[in-house]
Design a protein around this motif. Structure first.
Motif, PDB file in Angstrom:
ATOM      1  N   TYR A 116      10.395 -17.379  -2.423  1.00 53.53           N
ATOM      2  CA  TYR A 116      12.014 -16.998  -2.851  1.00 53.53           C
ATOM      3  C   TYR A 116      12.458 -17.346  -3.660  1.00 53.53           C
ATOM      4  N   ASP A 159      15.304 -32.664  -7.300  1.00 47.80           N
ATOM      5  CA  ASP A 159      15.530 -30.492  -7.284  1.00 47.80           C
ATOM      6  C   ASP A 159      16.031 -30.388  -8.430  1.00 47.80           C
ATOM      7  N   VAL A 208       7.208 -24.636  -8.092  1.00 49.40           N
ATOM      8  CA  VAL A 208       6.126 -25.125  -6.995  1.00 49.40           C
ATOM      9  C   VAL A 208       6.302 -23.691  -5.869  1.00 49.40           C
ATOM     10  N   LEU A 209       5.002 -23.666  -4.766  1.00 48.37           N
ATOM     11  CA  LEU A 209       6.041 -22.147  -3.924  1.00 48.37           C
ATOM     12  C   LEU A 209       6.087 -22.981  -2.883  1.00 48.37           C
ATOM     13  N   GLU A 210       6.199 -24.191  -3.120  1.00 45.63           N
ATOM     14  CA  GLU A 210       6.374 -24.678  -1.320  1.00 45.63           C
ATOM     15  C   GLU A 210       6.483 -26.564  -1.891  1.00 45.63           C
ATOM     16  N   LYS A 211       7.262 -27.441  -1.240  1.00 42.96           N
ATOM     17  CA  LYS A 211       7.497 -28.794  -1.200  1.00 42.96           C
ATOM     18  C   LYS A 211       7.224 -29.103   0.007  1.00 42.96           C
ATOM     19  N   SER A 237      12.962 -30.332   2.777  1.00 41.91           N
ATOM     20  CA  SER A 237      11.730 -29.632   1.106  1.00 41.91           C
ATOM     21  C   SER A 237      11.308 -31.582   0.308  1.00 41.91           C
ATOM     22  N   THR A 272      10.928 -27.859  -8.593  1.00 42.74           N
ATOM     23  CA  THR A 272      11.760 -27.097  -7.916  1.00 42.74           C
ATOM     24  C   THR A 272      11.250 -25.979  -7.486  1.00 42.74           C
ATOM     25  N   LYS A 273      11.697 -25.431  -6.017  1.00 41.09           N
ATOM     26  CA  LYS A 273      10.988 -24.299  -5.608  1.00 41.09           C
ATOM     27  C   LYS A 273      11.513 -23.148  -5.908  1.00 41.09           C
TER      28      LYS A 273
END
Lengths: 236, 236
Positions: free
Chosen positions: A58, A8, A148-151, A179, A122-123
């Protein structure tokens, strides 16, 4: 046996949430003259962020709009132009800020990179995350970077599959249980939790006692090499 | 011989810029009472957008902040809370809007998809583009979807390489000469320009006469199948 390691970024490699909390504190200072109740401001901002999350995603731009909306709503639109300008200026300063790495990051990534292919996962807002990565100078440590948009488990599964790995050969390192840890455990991967000094409220989650036994917790990324050398299971 | 086709999204498959111009018109109506000069408002907004582009990237959240900054700067911060709320509300309405496909898109994609693998290649804010794609219901037509920060030759080259193609086997279809045509020609690919009714000012570019001979221009996406069947070179 672990064959690849995911990291992350925000609050794992560099400081982030502290800056957001700092902006939130400044927002409170701006509005409290109108409303008089700091706790109400925090609660309202959190509700506005949650309401906007699906639309804004985010990142700092969405956070800026949510802060402005909070200011408008809590002051019944009496917040002044100068105060709105102040909110935007602090977000712009945040976007201009240097990235500050957490202690031990360079040494640890240097050690790990020589032994495992590393992935940054990373989100967040693509442009903001790419910009922070560029400022961090950490790009060369990673084989690939995924913003990414969501983990969620599907996202991790697709990365692991694309590398031709079994999930059990993949280890994720991060500060967010929600996440970085639970979705990786869900696909059969390994995970190391390194808590950051503060956790964003929307990320706070209490793992079940069973789940807690399935991942290790380190107090610093500096401890990662010793952990990887000593085998994967943390003392229960 | 063409073996894969890339499609731009905004203003190629669905209407987008008209919504932004509509928001800009509403912004002018809001501020003109303070300043009295609509042309100055347009020019200032464009300058603010350009100033913020590297920090905010493309998309409605950055546009919202740029509109608010424009309103604050042109009114010397006298813009009211209600007027700021109005700006945010119109951006939220835009984000909630249905996606309206351009005429002939479904028929053309159905025809093309049966003959070539299709790629959606769109510049912009990841969450906004993914959301528009979901609303459009067009996802099944595409082998892969790429939401990118900038459409430059390197980006196109990496997509073409990942597919194991020569650049000359790739054709890009889009409304922006700057983003969809010139960088594809630069790597040796083919391109078809389908102008939209309006072009975002930041995308406006006049191709050199030499470049103009190297791509075809169609007046509607409906003409793409006939063009692909008739061979690639447009009449000069």
């Amino acid at each position: 046996m672990i064959k690849a390691i995911g990291f992350d970024a925000d609050d794992t490699l560099w400081h982030n949430e502290t800056h957001f909390q700092d902006m939130q504190r400044q927002l409170t200072e701006i509005i409290v003259g109108h409303t008089g109740d700091p706790d109400q401001i925090d609660a309202h901002l959190m509700a506005v962020e949650r309401r906007n999350l699906r639309k804004y995603g985010y990142g700092a731009k969405g956070f800026a709009l949510s802060m402005i909306e909070t200011a408008l709503e809590l002051t019944e639109q009496r917040v002044s132009g100068a105060e709105i300008a102040h909110i935007i200026a602090m977000v712009q300063r945040f976007l201009d800020k240097d990235v500050h790495l957490l202690d031990g990051v360079i040494e640890t990534l240097s050690w790990v990179r020589g032994r495992y292919p590393c992935f940054l996962i990373t989100k967040g807002d693509e442009i903001e995350q790419r910009e922070k990565l560029a400022k961090s100078k950490l790009r060369p440590f990673f084989k690939e970077v995924h913003v990414v948009l969501e983990k969620d488990p599907d996202m991790y599964r697709s990365i692991v599959q694309r590398e031709g790995l079994d999930p059990g050969q993949f280890l994720m390192v991060g500060n967010s249980v929600r996440s970085d840890i639970l979705p990786v455990l869900a696909i059969g991967g390994e995970a190391v939790h390194i808590p950051y000094e503060v956790t964003w409220k929307h990320e706070q989650v209490e793992p079940s006692p069973e789940a807690s036994h399935r991942f290790a917790t380190l107090s610093s990324i500096r401890d990662l090499p010793a952990f990887l050398e000593g085998g994967l299971r943390a003392p229960a």
